[in-house]
Design a protein around this motif. Structure first.
Motif, PDB file in Angstrom:
ATOM      1  N   GLU A 217       0.844  -1.187   0.000  1.00 26.62           N
ATOM      2  CA  GLU A 217       0.000   0.000   0.000  1.00 26.62           C
ATOM      3  C   GLU A 217       0.885   1.244   0.000  1.00 26.62           C
ATOM      4  OE1 GLU A 217      -2.811  -0.034   3.130  1.00 26.62           O
ATOM      5  OE2 GLU A 217      -3.772  -1.901   2.491  1.00 26.62           O
ATOM      6  N   TYR A 218       0.376   2.308  -0.544  1.00 23.77           N
ATOM      7  CA  TYR A 218       1.128   3.551  -0.606  1.00 23.77           C
ATOM      8  C   TYR A 218       0.141   4.695  -0.760  1.00 23.77           C
ATOM      9  CZ  TYR A 218       0.023   3.196  -5.558  1.00 23.77           C
ATOM     10  OH  TYR A 218      -0.667   3.097  -6.743  1.00 23.77           O
ATOM     11  N   GLN A 219       0.607   5.916  -0.596  1.00 24.23           N
ATOM     12  CA  GLN A 219      -0.246   7.076  -0.775  1.00 24.23           C
ATOM     13  C   GLN A 219      -0.212   7.501  -2.242  1.00 24.23           C
ATOM     14  OE1 GLN A 219       0.715  10.390   1.740  1.00 24.23           O
ATOM     15  NE2 GLN A 219      -0.919  11.698   0.928  1.00 24.23           N
ATOM     16  N   GLN A 220      -1.296   7.237  -2.948  1.00 20.55           N
ATOM     17  CA  GLN A 220      -1.341   7.525  -4.370  1.00 20.55           C
ATOM     18  C   GLN A 220      -1.315   9.028  -4.615  1.00 20.55           C
ATOM     19  OE1 GLN A 220      -4.130   5.296  -6.762  1.00 20.55           O
ATOM     20  NE2 GLN A 220      -4.368   6.990  -8.210  1.00 20.55           N
ATOM     21  N   GLN A 221      -0.360   9.446  -5.440  1.00 26.48           N
ATOM     22  CA  GLN A 221      -0.239  10.863  -5.759  1.00 26.48           C
ATOM     23  C   GLN A 221      -0.359  11.149  -7.250  1.00 26.48           C
ATOM     24  OE1 GLN A 221       2.975  12.909  -3.524  1.00 26.48           O
ATOM     25  NE2 GLN A 221       3.291  10.958  -2.460  1.00 26.48           N
TER      26      GLN A 221
ATOM     27  N   THR B 149      -2.020   9.299 -11.075  1.00 23.40           N
ATOM     28  CA  THR B 149      -2.903   8.267 -11.630  1.00 23.40           C
ATOM     29  C   THR B 149      -2.456   7.935 -13.052  1.00 23.40           C
ATOM     30  OG1 THR B 149      -4.772   9.080 -10.340  1.00 23.40           O
ATOM     31  CG2 THR B 149      -5.270   7.674 -12.225  1.00 23.40           C
ATOM     32  N   GLY B 150      -2.268   6.660 -13.300  1.00 20.74           N
ATOM     33  CA  GLY B 150      -1.964   6.216 -14.648  1.00 20.74           C
ATOM     34  C   GLY B 150      -3.239   5.848 -15.375  1.00 20.74           C
ATOM     35  N   PHE B 151      -3.265   6.062 -16.677  1.00 17.89           N
ATOM     36  CA  PHE B 151      -4.450   5.746 -17.467  1.00 17.89           C
ATOM     37  C   PHE B 151      -4.031   5.366 -18.874  1.00 17.89           C
ATOM     38  CE2 PHE B 151      -3.568  10.223 -17.903  1.00 17.89           C
ATOM     39  CZ  PHE B 151      -3.788  10.517 -19.237  1.00 17.89           C
TER      40      PHE B 151
ATOM     41  N   PHE C 170       5.081   4.054 -10.860  1.00 18.97           N
ATOM     42  CA  PHE C 170       5.560   5.418 -11.033  1.00 18.97           C
ATOM     43  C   PHE C 170       6.238   5.900  -9.756  1.00 18.97           C
ATOM     44  CE2 PHE C 170       1.505   5.179 -13.519  1.00 18.97           C
ATOM     45  CZ  PHE C 170       2.098   5.073 -14.772  1.00 18.97           C
ATOM     46  N   TYR C 171       7.484   6.314  -9.894  1.00 14.18           N
ATOM     47  CA  TYR C 171       8.256   6.891  -8.796  1.00 14.18           C
ATOM     48  C   TYR C 171       8.417   8.390  -9.001  1.00 14.18           C
ATOM     49  CZ  TYR C 171      10.062   2.288  -7.288  1.00 14.18           C
ATOM     50  OH  TYR C 171      10.205   1.000  -6.822  1.00 14.18           O
ATOM     51  N   SER C 172       8.590   9.104  -7.899  1.00 19.42           N
ATOM     52  CA  SER C 172       9.031  10.486  -7.995  1.00 19.42           C
ATOM     53  C   SER C 172      10.464  10.490  -8.504  1.00 19.42           C
ATOM     54  CB  SER C 172       8.973  11.172  -6.629  1.00 19.42           C
ATOM     55  OG  SER C 172       9.727  12.371  -6.636  1.00 19.42           O
TER      56      SER C 172
ATOM     57  N   GLY D  42       2.380   5.880  -7.680  1.00 20.44           N
ATOM     58  CA  GLY D  42       1.204   5.244  -8.256  1.00 20.44           C
ATOM     59  C   GLY D  42       1.588   4.040  -9.086  1.00 20.44           C
ATOM     60  N   ARG D  43       0.568   3.327  -9.568  1.00 25.59           N
ATOM     61  CA  ARG D  43       0.779   2.192 -10.458  1.00 25.59           C
ATOM     62  C   ARG D  43      -0.468   1.984 -11.301  1.00 25.59           C
ATOM     63  NH1 ARG D  43      -0.041  -1.094  -5.518  1.00 25.59           N
ATOM     64  NH2 ARG D  43       2.191  -0.978  -5.171  1.00 25.59           N
TER      65      ARG D  43
END
Length: 385
Positions: free
Chosen positions: A40-44, A46-48, A339-341, A349-350
């Motif tokens: 789990e992580y804090q989603q920042q 969004t991939g689409f 996705f990483y910063s 996100g992922r």
């Protein structure tokens, strides 16, 4: 007989399979090689999906989409080859060859070239029709490269051959002494001006004159680390990455680093111990690398200082990292793109790339989004917001 060491994603393990008398042996049955579950992580972000297009069936290490202008060329093992519009994924032409393919695609926008499991090199013209066929020295599971009126093919015996792009006639051939074992992983050549950069065994990257095949310089990017046959497997992986007047590369069981290129050859600027099967990505002053163990690291591209490292995706069979905007993206063995910063390595996100199968083909950052060829044989353009 030459042995071949394969990088395999089988179920949940990254393994080295070594051909041996009577069959194959696996060396990765310990729990420490099990991939971690998704955390789990804090989603920042969004991939689409921007668009998706079917190519054919399946995937493999030798299949890398080729971008030329606003077109993308792709192939799958079942013999399917397509040219698609990069902006919307619409298919411009589609060809189904009566051959199983080993690698593709190379293209300069005029022709598209693939290789077959029988060692053939097949060129298609601008409309997707067969233009010529030639024979490589053996199966070539590295995508061809095209430039200067030549098609460059690196076969699995590490022979590099140049064919005339118009008629397929052999122009030159280069071969150096091969080791007993070699890695099968994602590897791509790079044409830069009048040279082609090719990874060859024992951790070397060689520059060959594009027109003659004459060696210009080479880099010893990794050295053998131990006494066993497995220790001796060390190869340049991914695609060489040009950066200013230099280039950066990663090796399996070796190093990641950058080199200054001049008329006198290539000189190391920095390197760090590292083991990758997929290569590197870069943006600005940062170089990004994914290890065989699922670590993602960022380095200062100028001096090699480690900026951040993340082990959230341990043993998840990561693809090459690419940078899109402010994120670093990498695919995994379950078909997710993470996705990483880019700044600090925070997982942002992922998203699924549309298939639960492993993403084996290298991912590519474009001005539209992140281009993925998923395990089902589809091209998928992913956006991030």
């Amino acid at each position: 007989m030459k042995k071949t060491c394969h990088r395999i994603l089988s179920g949940s393990m990254l393994a080295l399979a070594v051909a041996a008398t009577g069959g194959c042996s696996l060396f990765s049955n310990e729990s420490r090689f099990e991939p971690v579950a998704l955390t789990e992580y804090q989603q920042q972000v969004t991939g689409f999906t921007v668009w998706s297009a079917n190519v054919g069936s399946g995937s493999g290490y030798g299949f890398a989409p080729a971008l030329v202008g606003n077109s993308v060329y792709a192939a799958t093992p079942d013999g399917s080859v397509v040219k698609a519009n990069l902006s919307n994924g619409s298919i411009q032409w589609r060809t189904k060859l009566d051959e199983e393919l080993a690698a593709g695609v190379g293209s300069d926008g005029n022709i598209a070239v693939v290789t077959t499991t029988k060692g053939k090199v097949i060129a298609l013209d601008a409309s997707g029709k067969e233009l010529w066929t030639a024979n490589a020295s053996t199966i070539a599971s590295t995508p061809p490269a095209i430039g200067g009126g030549l098609v460059i093919v690196r076969a699995d015996d590490y022979r590099v051959q140049a064919f005339n792009a118009q008629n397929g006639e052999l122009q030159w051939s280069y071969l150096r002494t091969n080791p007993e074992m070699a890695l099968k992983a994602n590897s791509r050549m790079l044409i830069d001006g009048n040279q082609v950069l090719v990874g060859v065994p024992t951790g070397r990257l060689v520059s060959l004159d594009l027109q003659t095949g004459t060696p210009r310089w080479d880099i010893l990017a990794a050295t053998i680390q131990g006494p066993t046959d497995l220790d001796s497997v060390t190869d340049v992986v991914g695609q060489p990455l040009l950066s200013g007047n230099g280039l950066c590369i990663a090796t399996y069981q070796g190093r990641v680093g950058c080199y200054a290129i001049s008329a006198n050859g290539a000189q190391p600027v920095w390197n760090q111990p590292f083991s990758s099967a997929v290569g590197v990505g870069a943006a600005g002053n940062s170089l990004y690398a994914a290890s065989v163990h699922g670590e993602v690291r960022a380095y200062n591209i100028t001096n090699g200082q480690e900026l951040w490292t993340d082990q959230t995706l341990t043993n998840r069979g990561l693809t090459n990292p690419v940078v899109y905007g402010n994120v670093v993206a990498t695919g995994d063995y379950e078909g997710y793109v993470h996705f990483y910063s880019a700044a600090d390595g925070t997982l942002l996100g992922r998203v699924s790339a549309g298939s639960g199968q492993s993403i084996v083909s290298p991912v590519t950052a474009t001005n539209i989004g992140i281009l993925v060829q998923n395990g089902s044989g589809n091209l998928v353009m992913l956006g991030v917001k």
